[in-house]
Design a protein around this motif. Structure first.
Motif, PDB file in Angstrom:
ATOM      1  N   HIS A  89      -6.537  -1.920  16.209  1.00  0.00           N
ATOM      2  CA  HIS A  89      -5.896  -1.569  14.944  1.00  0.00           C
ATOM      3  C   HIS A  89      -6.354  -0.231  14.380  1.00  0.00           C
ATOM      4  O   HIS A  89      -5.608   0.445  13.696  1.00  0.00           O
ATOM      5  CB  HIS A  89      -6.098  -2.682  13.895  1.00  0.00           C
ATOM      6  N   ARG A  90      -7.614   0.140  14.642  1.00  0.00           N
ATOM      7  CA  ARG A  90      -8.091   1.446  14.130  1.00  0.00           C
ATOM      8  C   ARG A  90      -8.259   2.463  15.254  1.00  0.00           C
ATOM      9  O   ARG A  90      -9.070   3.374  15.143  1.00  0.00           O
ATOM     10  CB  ARG A  90      -9.418   1.264  13.389  1.00  0.00           C
ATOM     11  N   ASP A 122      -2.574   4.765   8.431  1.00  0.00           N
ATOM     12  CA  ASP A 122      -1.834   4.939   7.175  1.00  0.00           C
ATOM     13  C   ASP A 122      -2.720   4.861   5.940  1.00  0.00           C
ATOM     14  O   ASP A 122      -2.487   5.569   4.962  1.00  0.00           O
ATOM     15  CB  ASP A 122      -0.714   3.891   7.066  1.00  0.00           C
ATOM     16  N   ILE A 123      -3.742   3.983   5.968  1.00  0.00           N
ATOM     17  CA  ILE A 123      -4.516   3.825   4.738  1.00  0.00           C
ATOM     18  C   ILE A 123      -5.409   5.027   4.452  1.00  0.00           C
ATOM     19  O   ILE A 123      -5.916   5.168   3.353  1.00  0.00           O
ATOM     20  CB  ILE A 123      -5.374   2.538   4.728  1.00  0.00           C
ATOM     21  N   GLY A 126      -3.184   2.096  12.415  1.00  0.00           N
ATOM     22  CA  GLY A 126      -4.254   1.945  11.437  1.00  0.00           C
ATOM     23  C   GLY A 126      -4.628   3.192  10.680  1.00  0.00           C
ATOM     24  O   GLY A 126      -5.645   3.232   9.999  1.00  0.00           O
ATOM     25  N   VAL A 134      -5.829  -0.958  -2.343  1.00  0.00           N
ATOM     26  CA  VAL A 134      -5.455  -2.256  -1.809  1.00  0.00           C
ATOM     27  C   VAL A 134      -5.896  -3.355  -2.761  1.00  0.00           C
ATOM     28  O   VAL A 134      -5.164  -4.301  -3.034  1.00  0.00           O
ATOM     29  CB  VAL A 134      -6.111  -2.464  -0.430  1.00  0.00           C
ATOM     30  N   SER A 177      -8.606  -4.884   8.425  1.00  0.00           N
ATOM     31  CA  SER A 177      -7.149  -4.776   8.275  1.00  0.00           C
ATOM     32  C   SER A 177      -6.666  -5.411   6.975  1.00  0.00           C
ATOM     33  O   SER A 177      -7.160  -6.454   6.563  1.00  0.00           O
ATOM     34  CB  SER A 177      -6.462  -5.472   9.448  1.00  0.00           C
ATOM     35  N   LYS A 178      -5.693  -4.760   6.348  1.00  0.00           N
ATOM     36  CA  LYS A 178      -5.136  -5.253   5.079  1.00  0.00           C
ATOM     37  C   LYS A 178      -3.716  -5.773   5.306  1.00  0.00           C
ATOM     38  O   LYS A 178      -2.965  -5.201   6.116  1.00  0.00           O
ATOM     39  CB  LYS A 178      -5.053  -4.113   4.057  1.00  0.00           C
ATOM     40  N   GLU A 201      -0.691  -3.380   5.438  1.00  0.00           N
ATOM     41  CA  GLU A 201      -0.540  -2.388   6.502  1.00  0.00           C
ATOM     42  C   GLU A 201       0.508  -2.787   7.535  1.00  0.00           C
ATOM     43  O   GLU A 201       0.854  -1.995   8.398  1.00  0.00           O
ATOM     44  CB  GLU A 201      -1.883  -2.192   7.229  1.00  0.00           C
ATOM     45  N   ILE A 209       0.870  -1.175   0.000  1.00  0.00           N
ATOM     46  CA  ILE A 209       0.000   0.000   0.000  1.00  0.00           C
ATOM     47  C   ILE A 209       0.908   1.227   0.000  1.00  0.00           C
ATOM     48  O   ILE A 209       1.769   1.360   0.886  1.00  0.00           O
ATOM     49  CB  ILE A 209      -0.908   0.000   1.242  1.00  0.00           C
ATOM     50  N   VAL A 230       1.488   3.455   3.172  1.00  0.00           N
ATOM     51  CA  VAL A 230       2.005   2.886   4.421  1.00  0.00           C
ATOM     52  C   VAL A 230       3.486   3.233   4.562  1.00  0.00           C
ATOM     53  O   VAL A 230       4.290   2.907   3.705  1.00  0.00           O
ATOM     54  CB  VAL A 230       1.811   1.354   4.459  1.00  0.00           C
TER      55      VAL A 230
END
Lengths: 761, 59
Positions: A621-622, A728-729, A726, A749, A598-599, A602, A554, A557
């Motif tokens: 994560h977020r 960055d995206i 979380g 993504v 979540s990807k 990341e 990504i 990131v």
């Protein structure tokens, strides 16, 4: 042929020592277990402001103590006793036996000191830092040399099936330990795994699952195959079944690890493969369980009177139950409900308390009269231990199964309008507290039972004859040349029919005299086990590591800032991963509660990954940007002031302990070695950059009405890290990205762009 | 060119499926060998190994 009869004695002193420490460390591990159980029922037992008694630091101590100290020493006791007798020879070297014993105890002490101090690699069941890991490897090799040396000097040609299981343990644990602990050190007490994100998760659960398989299953199956026939005084029900049990277990187990990562950013093919192999494990496991139980046929009346057999029967029954449940939990749709809940904890404890614990207790009660050459002091007390332990297990698992199901169902529940029925995470926590108290009672009963074993050990020891007799045994030496029993004559020969030469060859092959030879060749046997384990591992690991599409990168990131990196170290050190996941699964119930799922891309700079395996608290994560900085400061200082009913430990010391600025460049350099794109200039200016970011955050906290003077404290770094998580995206892509598509980051993504920041491979 | 590019282009996506088939064949072969091919008698000695050592406990 002239047969030389040799005289020899077994070394039982080493067995006595390992048995004693099994009990001692068992009590320590269970006591810490009881304390962490109390901490979940009532957070006051975290004893703030003492940082080293918090749940996040003690839970790894509990798991390490019961796995490596209690179960580990029990395995060694069982192996040292049975190996000598099955091979009719003393151990290869008393010096190596002693080195093994003292080395292992030192490692345990090192673990017991470093873990409460927050010195950890931050990976479950692999928390111990690299110097201790090296010591483990050395001591393990000492054990292996002693073990195989004994096999080389044996006076019994055939290796009994128990020894096969021991060999599988030694070979596999070596492979697992080495590959999961490949790290780049940053000083004596810090290190970072060479794998990042998805790959690290994959390696970790390959390790984690197989550590259960090859430290808590195979050696104990070896112990079962030796001690159960001894206690029942009849041979194992089916030797054939034991062979099937062995090879299928060794071959299949190694694949099953990725079932721990369903619905995560791990590619679905990998977790599906793990699931398939887990379901296949039903067969060998139940074959083994039935083999154990059926060994008692004709001896069941003894179970009523013999506490040893009582322990064994319940142990093997729990083996059957947990190996039924394991594959069930690995099925994706069941895992959807069970993952991150207490269900897993109940599953683990039915295996640990029921199977491992009871098998160990049965073995020790059987060993005591033989090791101390006097009858067991009180079979009645052993009986009491059995019943207390059984009731303890039942209270523990029933309450925690209930807790797991409750938790799982509440997380997934929606109301009629389509909103989360329990949107506030703490509602689901508070519902579990009564069940946590029942667990405390169950755990306490189990511990009291274990203490009764201690009384019996002490009193039996006191009644021993002094000095203990050293029994001399006799057996013929193993002849150098071995002639097989004559092969049965083939019907092809006797019938007088004329067949092609190939038929004779095939006939001979299928008579498999060659295989009987092979069973007597320990080296070849060991190589075969190693091949089975390594090949299976490679089949699974290579694609994950090398196929590029598995981890789409990504563009937005970026690596952590120096301050965030320092904050991440605090997160690791406090063991936050023991209660918080960093992995939002692609389910509506989770994206509603936590945010975008979540990807894989990341996590490319996450050495180690911090996906976690359990949500005692919510996913993080977020969490970045969700609350103001001051919220985190207040929440760490006193979680219940912000969230009434929270069971999180308070961390007031984070607000007063100074941040370790000096190690920032060292840590950055280690990450640079691992492929994180920090330039040399970044590293030189790391400390200043951290100070600058800390000043900004401290200022924001003051603006929001918080306390002053936090700029150089640990809390600032931790806040910086949590606020980054979380996010960055949702950041704009760097200008340098060549393709300008105008996609949203989520689209990016699905259609990954090649970027230079590929730290994953 | 990186190693991951080479491996990515090598079409190893079916690697795991091959592994599954190989494992299953191995499993079937072991079952066949143990239960069909080898005779029951050959296991009798091995079964009794744990029982032909120690003296009984003192009483």
């Amino acid at each position: 042929m002239n047969v030389q009869i040799e005289r020899f004695s077994y070394d039982d002193a080493i067995v006595r020592r390992f048995t004693l420490v099994t009990f001692v460390w068992g009590v320590v591990g269970m006591l810490v277990g009881l304390l962490v159980a109390l901490q979940l029922a009532a957070p006051v037992f975290n004893f703030p402001p003492l940082p080293w008694l918090t749940f996040g630091r003690l839970r790894p101590l509990h798991t390490n103590a019961v796995i490596f100290a209690f179960a580990g020493n029990a395995v060694f006791a069982g192996v040292y006793y049975s190996l000598q007798r099955l091979l009719k020879t003393p151990m290869f070297s008393k010096t190596l036996s002693n080195l093994h014993f003292w080395g292992w105890q030192l490692i345990i002490v090192a673990a017991a000191v470093t873990l409460p101090l927050g010195i950890t690699q931050g990976k479950e069941y692999a928390e111990l830092q690299w110097p201790i890991d090296i010591a483990i490897a050395v001591v393990w090799i000492v054990f292996a040399v002693n073990f195989f040396g004994t096999i080389a000097r044996r006076r019994e040609r055939h290796l009994y099936v128990a020894i096969w299981f021991y060999i599988a343990t030694i070979v596999t644990i070596t492979v697992l330990h080495v590959f999961n602990n490949l790290v780049v050190p940053a000083g004596l007490f810090r290190s970072y795994p060479i794998y990042a994100g998805v790959q690290d998760a994959f390696m970790q659960w390959w390790y984690g699952h197989n550590a259960v398989g090859f430290l808590l299953t195979t050696p104990f199956l070896g112990i079962m195959y030796y001690f159960m026939p001894k206690a029942a005084n009849r041979p194992v029900f089916s030797y054939r079944l034991s062979i099937i049990h062995f090879w299928t277990l060794v071959f299949i187990y190694i694949w099953a690890g990725p079932h721990h990562l369903h619905y995560t950013a791990l590619p679905a093919w990998a977790s599906t493969l793990g699931m398939l192999f887990s379901v296949m494990l039903w067969m060998p496991s139940w074959g083994g369980m039935l083999n154990g139980l059926l060994t008692l046929r004709g001896a069941w009346h003894k179970v009523a009177t013999d506490p040893v057999l009582k322990f064994f029967v319940v142990a093997v029954t729990f083996y059957g139950m947990s190996t039924f449940e394991g594959p069930l939990l690995s099925v994706r749709s069941v895992n959807l409900l069970s993952h991150y809940t207490d269900w897993t904890i109940a599953h683990v404890h039915s295996g640990a308390l029921g199977w491992v614990g009871f098998l160990v207790f049965g073995m020790i009660y059987w060993l005591l009269p033989r090791l101390y050459q006097t009858p067991l002091w009180s079979p009645k007390l052993a009986e009491a231990h059995f019943w207390l332990g059984t009731i303890g297990i039942l209270l523990y698992i029933v309450s925690i199964y209930a807790a797991g199901l409750t938790q799982g169902l509440m997380w997934l529940a929606f109301d009629e309008e389509g909103y989360l029925a329990y949107a506030d995470f703490v509602e689901t926590t508070m519902r579990l507290i009564p069940m946590y108290w029942v667990r405390v009672i169950g755990g306490a009963a189990y511990l009291v039972g274990a203490l009764l074993l201690g009384v019996n050990m002490l009193m039996t020891w006191r009644a021993r004859p002094r000095p203990l007799a050293v029994e001399v045994h006799e057996a013929p030496a193993l002849a150098r040349a071995y002639t097989d029993r004559p092969e049965p004559i083939s019907p092809l020969v006797t019938s007088g029919t004329h067949v092609a030469n190939l038929a004779y060859t095939l006939d001979r092959f299928f008579r498999t005299t060659w295989h009987r030879r092979w069973e007597r060749l320990p080296l070849l046997f060991t190589v075969m086990v190693a091949v089975a384990v390594i090949v299976a591992s490679l089949f699974e690991i290579i694609p994950t590591f090398l196929i590029k599409s598995n981890v789409p990168t990504i563009a937005s990131v970026a690596p952590y800032t120096p301050l965030e990196l320092a904050g991440r170290d605090i997160y690791l050190s406090e063991g936050c991963y023991n209660c918080h996941s960093q992995m939002v699964r692609p389910l509506r119930a989770e994206t509603e509660r936590y945010g975008e799922y979540s990807k894989p891309g990341e996590f490319v700079y996450d050495h180690p990954f911090q996906w976690g395996s359990r949500r005692i608290g919510p996913d993080l994560h977020r969490v970045g940007g969700k609350y103001p900085d001051l919220w985190h400061v207040r929440h760490m200082d006193d979680p219940r002031a912000i969230t009434p009913g929270s069971i999180m430990p308070a961390y007031p010391s984070l607000l007063t302990t100074p941040l370790d600025l000096e190690s920032i460049p060292v840590v950055m350099r280690a990450h640079q070695t691992l492929g994180v794109p920090y330039t040399d200039d970044d590293i030189v200016g790391g400390t200043d950059a951290a100070l600058a970011q800390a000043a900004t955050i401290a200022e924001a906290i003051v603006t929001q009405g918080g306390p002053e003077g936090l700029a150089d404290k640990k809390i600032i770094a931790l806040t910086a890290y949590l606020q980054r998580l979380g996010t960055d995206i949702t950041r704009p892509e760097p200008v340098a990205a060549e393709e300008e598509t105008g996609e949203t980051p989520a689209d990016a993504v699905a259609d990954p762009q090649e970027t230079s920041g590929d730290g994953a491979s | 060119m990186k190693l991951s590019d080479i491996m990515g282009a090598a079409g190893l996506a079916s690697w795991a499926e091959i592994g599954l088939v190989v494992s299953f064949i191995t499993f079937a072969a072991i079952v066949l060998y143990v239960f069909v091919i080898r005779s029951r008698a050959s296991y009798e000695d091995a079964r009794h190994l744990p029982l032909d050592d120690d003296p009984e406990i003192p009483s």
